[in-house]
Design an enzyme around this catalytic site. Structure first.
Site, short mmCIF file in Angstrom:
data_model
loop_
_atom_site.label_atom_id
_atom_site.label_comp_id
_atom_site.label_asym_id
_atom_site.label_seq_id
_atom_site.Cartn_x
_atom_site.Cartn_y
_atom_site.Cartn_z
N SER A 89 0.85 -1.20 0.00
CA SER A 89 0.00 0.00 0.00
C SER A 89 0.88 1.25 0.00
O SER A 89 1.70 1.43 -0.91
CB SER A 89 -0.97 -0.04 1.19
OG SER A 89 -1.90 1.01 1.10
N HIS A 195 -8.33 0.89 -0.93
CA HIS A 195 -8.12 -0.04 -2.06
C HIS A 195 -9.43 -0.66 -2.57
O HIS A 195 -9.49 -1.84 -2.89
CB HIS A 195 -7.10 -1.12 -1.69
CG HIS A 195 -5.76 -0.54 -1.35
ND1 HIS A 195 -4.94 0.03 -2.30
CD2 HIS A 195 -5.13 -0.39 -0.15
CE1 HIS A 195 -3.85 0.49 -1.70
NE2 HIS A 195 -3.93 0.26 -0.41
#
Length: 305
Positions: A89, A195
């Protein structure tokens, strides 16, 4: 020995995680330059901020990214440079900085804007994430098929997938997953559904910030969360990183690509050991160690022998 550096994502941060790093003059100077570029008080976040302050996305992301960059700088000075890298991430920004694809101060500016955009994209209490244990990724996908308010968000290991969505979506998804045989579905202490398509407004805002930065082709392989494959030309990075924010993190595929490149030693660069713990399942038999402090930098040679 072929070393890959791994950079953790949000959730690894903790109070005081960078205080010892700031005693180094070069790190201290970079901290001040990055703070100025990003309009954020990194010195406070690294040494004085409370855990509650660091739970805020807009604080956690620049603090975590700078910690990774500072440790990378100290590791390089000690003669430790990666031959490939990946980050989970927001950790992908630290990996890109380690590969020379972006100036450190500019990447802090980017992740500060990313954190602010993510924090503002979803009102508090409307969405979140949960970890699904004991069910393979395909089974998770089947269980969530047809839902438009919960999605797979992190494909971490063969037996750990993180899902994200609205609060109502997560409640319905949890019921489906338990019926499908999940051992546990654990709510995570995060403020939004990262996400997923819910991050589309944040991704569009992030893209504007990314387009204002000079990106270069990485000097080493950096594996993209979006594809599980290496980043290519520098001018493609803004698009890939925009899509990363609204798409699942394919972490298991990232590690598989590093193994295929011949990496046999993995060094987690950042606080805690979240990624190191996953390596037992993702790359059994290969060496994985964590470097989280100035002292750990000097201990690295003994750990990777």
């Amino acid at each position: 020995m072929k070393i890959a550096f791994l950079y953790p994502g949000q959730g690894s941060q903790h109070a005081g995680m960078g205080a010892d790093l700031l005693a180094d003059p070069e790190v201290s100077e970079l901290c001040d330059r990055s703070s100025s570029a990003a309009d954020v008080d990194l010195r406070h976040l690294l040494s004085e901020a409370t855990d509650d302050e660091l739970r805020l996305t807009q604080n956690a992301q620049p603090a975590l990214t700078f910690t990774g960059i500072a440790l990378t700088q100290l590791l390089a000075r000690a003669g430790h440079k990666p031959e490939a890298a990946a980050g989970h991430s927001v950790g992908e920004y630290g990996a890109l900085a380690a590969a020379g694809a972006v100036d450190p101060a500019q990447v802090i500016k980017a992740v500060t804007e990313r954190g602010r955009a993510m924090a503002e994209a979803a009102p508090p209490g409307t969405s979140s994430m949960s970890a699904v244990l004991g069910l393979d990724a395909q089974a998770v996908e089947v269980a969530l098929a047809g839902m438009n308010d919960a999605w797979p968000a992190n494909y971490n290991t063969p037996t750990q997938t993180v899902i994200a969505g609205t609060m109502a979506g997560l409640q319905a998804a949890t019921k489906r997953l338990q019926e499908a045989g999940a051992k546990r579905v654990i709510p995570l202490n995060v403020s939004a559904a990262f996400h997923t398509p819910l991050m589309a407004p944040a991704a569009e805002r992030l893209r504007k910030a990314l387009d204002r930065i000079e990106w270069r082709t990485p000097r080493i392989h950096v594996i993209a969360n979006l594809t599980g494959r290496s980043h290519q030309q520098g001018d493609r990075i803004p698009h890939v990183m925009e899509m990363q924010l609204r798409s699942p993190v394919r972490w298991a595929a990232c590690i598989q690509s590093l193994v295929e490149l011949g990496c046999d030693t993995f060094v987690e660069v950042g606080p805690k050991r979240a990624l190191t713990g996953m390596m037992r399942e993702l790359a059994p038999g290969l060496k994985a160690v964590a470097v989280s402090s100035v002292a750990a930098v000097s201990e690295l040679p003994a750990l990777i022998q």
